[in-house]
Design an enzyme around this catalytic site. Structure first.
Site, short mmCIF file in Angstrom:
data_model
loop_
_atom_site.label_atom_id
_atom_site.label_comp_id
_atom_site.label_asym_id
_atom_site.label_seq_id
_atom_site.Cartn_x
_atom_site.Cartn_y
_atom_site.Cartn_z
N SER A 102 -17.58 -45.31 98.00
CA SER A 102 -16.69 -46.11 98.83
C SER A 102 -15.27 -46.00 98.29
O SER A 102 -15.02 -46.24 97.11
CB SER A 102 -17.15 -47.58 98.82
N HIS A 107 -1.74 -41.57 102.63
CA HIS A 107 -0.72 -40.57 102.34
C HIS A 107 0.37 -40.66 103.41
O HIS A 107 0.08 -40.95 104.58
CB HIS A 107 -1.30 -39.15 102.34
N CYS A 130 -20.07 -47.52 102.25
CA CYS A 130 -21.51 -47.34 102.30
C CYS A 130 -22.17 -48.70 102.43
O CYS A 130 -21.69 -49.69 101.88
CB CYS A 130 -21.99 -46.63 101.04
#
Length: 252
Positions: A102, A107, A130
């Site tokens: 996880s 960015h 998850c």
């Protein structure tokens, strides 16, 4: 409230959200373009992006294990956050080695067009979780955290888990569209298109802002300083830039 599935052991489904936004701005001179990119670079530096990701992590009920962040020259920033479900209790640094299922990353990519004087700021956010954690509930927050003219989102559920009878479960909740997780007020502001592959648990939604208030797209320029013909030209260039980004190809 949806009744919880009775599983045999841990929920092994992996859920991945890719969230991309584009913000378009008109800067009439090369110096203003550079100033705009510098402004965006400061507004969305790694510290602010870290705050956004920490809030997102809290919203999905996860726990921050580790944060790595970096600002770049001449522009751009990246942040990676390793997270776990809140029910897990890591003890010591050694557990970071196997809790990489996880994570959240962001960015930024500022750039500008050499002829139309349009600057575009792009943000990419990827969330991988998850278990029962789903990142779709954070979409309103993410859209509101940025000036989003174009939004592209991909959501995928991978793997399988089992119920108490051993039956494989490839989804743990019904999902028809990413748009179902976005508020009506936000959706009214955008044209939205879905491309979904339900058999593969793949969901794609892209959105483009409907109305262009030119003043909101001018950097260091008042709309009334521009003659009507110039306003129309800039507005058309902005709309064309958006359409090409939305379409994913060169149209004009």
């Amino acid at each position: 409230m949806r009744e919880k599935l009775k599983l045999h052991g841990f929920n092994n489904l992996t859920k991945s959200l890719s969230f991309n936004i584009y913000d378009v701005c008109y800067a009439k001179t090369a110096r203003e373009q550079q100033d705009y990119i510098a402004y965006i670079d400061e507004q969305y530096n790694s510290d602010r992006l870290t705050n956004i990701l920490e809030t997102l992590t809290d919203m999905i009920g996860a726990k921050v294990l580790n944060i790595a962040k970096q600002d770049y020259e001449p522009q751009g920033a990246s942040v990676s956050v390793l997270v776990s479900e809140s029910s897990m209790k890591p003890a010591g640094e050694t557990q970071l080695g196997h809790l990489d299922k996880s994570h959240v990353t962001v960015h930024t990519y500022p750039e500008y067009h050499p002829e139309t004087h349009l600057a575009t700021f792009r943000v990419d956010i990827d969330v991988s979780t998850c278990g029962e954690i789903t990142p779709l509930s954070t979409l309103d927050y993410l859209i509101g955290s940025f000036e989003s003219d174009i939004i592209c989102m991909d959501y995928r559920v991978r793997g399988f888990t089992r119920d108490v009878n051993g039956q494989k479960l490839f989804m743990d909740s019904m999902t028809a569209s990413i748009q179902d997780y976005i508020s009506v007020d936000i959706l009214r502001q955008y044209d939205a298109v879905d491309i979904n592959v339900y058999d593969a648990n793949l969901y794609h939604t892209k959105m483009m802002i409907k109305e262009i208030d030119l003043q909101n797209y001018l950097f260091k320029t008042d709309v009334y300083e521009l003659p009507p013909q110039k306003r129309l030209e800039i507005t058309n260039n902005i709309r064309r830039e958006m359409i090409e980004i939305f379409s994913g190809r060169n149209v004009y």
